[in-house]
Design a protein around this motif. Sequence first.
Motif, PDB file in Angstrom:
ATOM      1  N   ASP A  14       0.833  -1.200   0.000  1.00 52.12           N
ATOM      2  CA  ASP A  14       0.000   0.000   0.000  1.00 52.12           C
ATOM      3  C   ASP A  14       0.872   1.256   0.000  1.00 52.12           C
ATOM      4  O   ASP A  14       0.374   2.369   0.166  1.00 52.12           O
ATOM      5  CB  ASP A  14      -0.939   0.008   1.206  1.00 52.12           C
ATOM      6  N   ARG A  15       2.165   1.086  -0.222  1.00 54.02           N
ATOM      7  CA  ARG A  15       3.095   2.218  -0.257  1.00 54.02           C
ATOM      8  C   ARG A  15       3.046   2.914  -1.615  1.00 54.02           C
ATOM      9  O   ARG A  15       2.911   2.269  -2.658  1.00 54.02           O
ATOM     10  CB  ARG A  15       4.528   1.765   0.035  1.00 54.02           C
ATOM     11  N   PHE A  41       6.683   0.004  -5.096  1.00 48.76           N
ATOM     12  CA  PHE A  41       5.685   1.028  -4.790  1.00 48.76           C
ATOM     13  C   PHE A  41       4.544   1.021  -5.800  1.00 48.76           C
ATOM     14  O   PHE A  41       4.727   0.626  -6.957  1.00 48.76           O
ATOM     15  CB  PHE A  41       6.308   2.432  -4.836  1.00 48.76           C
ATOM     16  N   ASN A  42       3.399   1.502  -5.348  1.00 49.37           N
ATOM     17  CA  ASN A  42       2.402   2.001  -6.284  1.00 49.37           C
ATOM     18  C   ASN A  42       2.885   3.380  -6.715  1.00 49.37           C
ATOM     19  O   ASN A  42       3.303   4.187  -5.877  1.00 49.37           O
ATOM     20  CB  ASN A  42       1.033   2.107  -5.618  1.00 49.37           C
ATOM     21  N   VAL A  43       2.838   3.649  -7.995  1.00 44.27           N
ATOM     22  CA  VAL A  43       3.386   4.900  -8.520  1.00 44.27           C
ATOM     23  C   VAL A  43       2.244   5.842  -8.897  1.00 44.27           C
ATOM     24  O   VAL A  43       1.376   5.489  -9.703  1.00 44.27           O
ATOM     25  CB  VAL A  43       4.279   4.643  -9.748  1.00 44.27           C
ATOM     26  N   ILE A  81      -3.995   8.745   0.240  1.00 46.77           N
ATOM     27  CA  ILE A  81      -2.552   8.699   0.528  1.00 46.77           C
ATOM     28  C   ILE A  81      -2.236   9.715   1.620  1.00 46.77           C
ATOM     29  O   ILE A  81      -2.287  10.924   1.398  1.00 46.77           O
ATOM     30  CB  ILE A  81      -1.730   8.999  -0.733  1.00 46.77           C
ATOM     31  N   GLN A  82      -1.903   9.223   2.798  1.00 48.43           N
ATOM     32  CA  GLN A  82      -1.591  10.112   3.908  1.00 48.43           C
ATOM     33  C   GLN A  82      -0.107  10.448   3.983  1.00 48.43           C
ATOM     34  O   GLN A  82       0.268  11.512   4.484  1.00 48.43           O
ATOM     35  CB  GLN A  82      -2.042   9.462   5.216  1.00 48.43           C
ATOM     36  N   LEU A 251      18.810   3.874  -2.909  1.00 47.42           N
ATOM     37  CA  LEU A 251      18.168   4.799  -1.977  1.00 47.42           C
ATOM     38  C   LEU A 251      16.871   4.217  -1.431  1.00 47.42           C
ATOM     39  O   LEU A 251      16.543   4.396  -0.241  1.00 47.42           O
ATOM     40  CB  LEU A 251      17.874   6.126  -2.656  1.00 47.42           C
ATOM     41  N   LEU A 252      16.115   3.547  -2.305  1.00 50.01           N
ATOM     42  CA  LEU A 252      14.784   3.056  -1.928  1.00 50.01           C
ATOM     43  C   LEU A 252      14.761   1.570  -1.638  1.00 50.01           C
ATOM     44  O   LEU A 252      13.688   0.994  -1.447  1.00 50.01           O
ATOM     45  CB  LEU A 252      13.788   3.396  -3.043  1.00 50.01           C
ATOM     46  N   ASP A 253      15.952   0.960  -1.627  1.00 48.04           N
ATOM     47  CA  ASP A 253      16.074  -0.468  -1.322  1.00 48.04           C
ATOM     48  C   ASP A 253      15.193  -1.315  -2.243  1.00 48.04           C
ATOM     49  O   ASP A 253      14.413  -2.157  -1.806  1.00 48.04           O
ATOM     50  CB  ASP A 253      15.683  -0.718   0.151  1.00 48.04           C
ATOM     51  N   ILE A 254      15.362  -1.060  -3.548  1.00 49.93           N
ATOM     52  CA  ILE A 254      14.622  -1.823  -4.558  1.00 49.93           C
ATOM     53  C   ILE A 254      15.563  -2.899  -5.106  1.00 49.93           C
ATOM     54  O   ILE A 254      16.649  -2.604  -5.595  1.00 49.93           O
ATOM     55  CB  ILE A 254      14.140  -0.930  -5.709  1.00 49.93           C
TER      56      ILE A 254
END
Length: 255
Positions: A14-15, A41-43, A81-82, A251-254
């Motif tokens: 849900d990120r 991620f969802n983009v 999206i909070q 950076l995003l640990d992908i």
Amino acid sequence: MLHYEVFESSCDTDRYIVLLHGFGGNNRVWKNQIPLLQKKFNVLAITLPSHGDSELKLSKMGSTLDVVVGEITQVLDERGIQRAVFMGVSLGTIFIKYMEMRCGSYIDKAILVGALGTVGKPLRRAVNVFAKIGDKLPFPVVYRIMAKLFMPWKVSKTSRKVFCKCAKALNSQEFKAYMNIFIEHFSLCDEFVSRLHEENVYISGRGDLCFINGIVEETDLTDAELIIIEHCGHVCNIDQSRQFNDIISELLDIE
């Protein structure tokens, strides 16, 4: 509401990562990054006013940062999206930095690509002139001059081509309206650097002559991380897309 596209993640998450393109661009500038980002991620790729498929025109909305950021947060609220990672290039970084000052709870981490920081008096004067007479200039000529000014190097040939193709959605009136956004941004630079922004990562090209010095100063004052890509101009994610993708993967640990 602003036009936007959602590219759902290939994993169960849900990120979100929110993408904001640059001046004259559209979501096409992220085509080399979206498949990579979808691994984690969802983009959410937002089209800024007056660009691409957006029906909202900045000249009709009121050309202020507050108005545009209000439209961006409306999209976030619409999608529930909070909090999200944000990545912007060039003009897109202006809105991210304004959000950090005014509604920072939305931002988990910010990646600022070819960011616009403090600039010298010559560029500020040029923007002030364009803000006054921008709607009286032949815009096709203007955006070709801007493309060559901001992206002069051979390595930026593709970036210039993408910019000139995408910028055809603009016109002289919208160009003038955006000059007011730049002026407001310049007036807020001192406020921005008065606070620490350790959550920010700047990625800039060594050849980004208009902005690199201001970004070095800004990252030092705000305790942000700065990554400089060699043999690269203003639009790093296009000029050196493979190296850029390697950087954001780390950076995003992908994986």
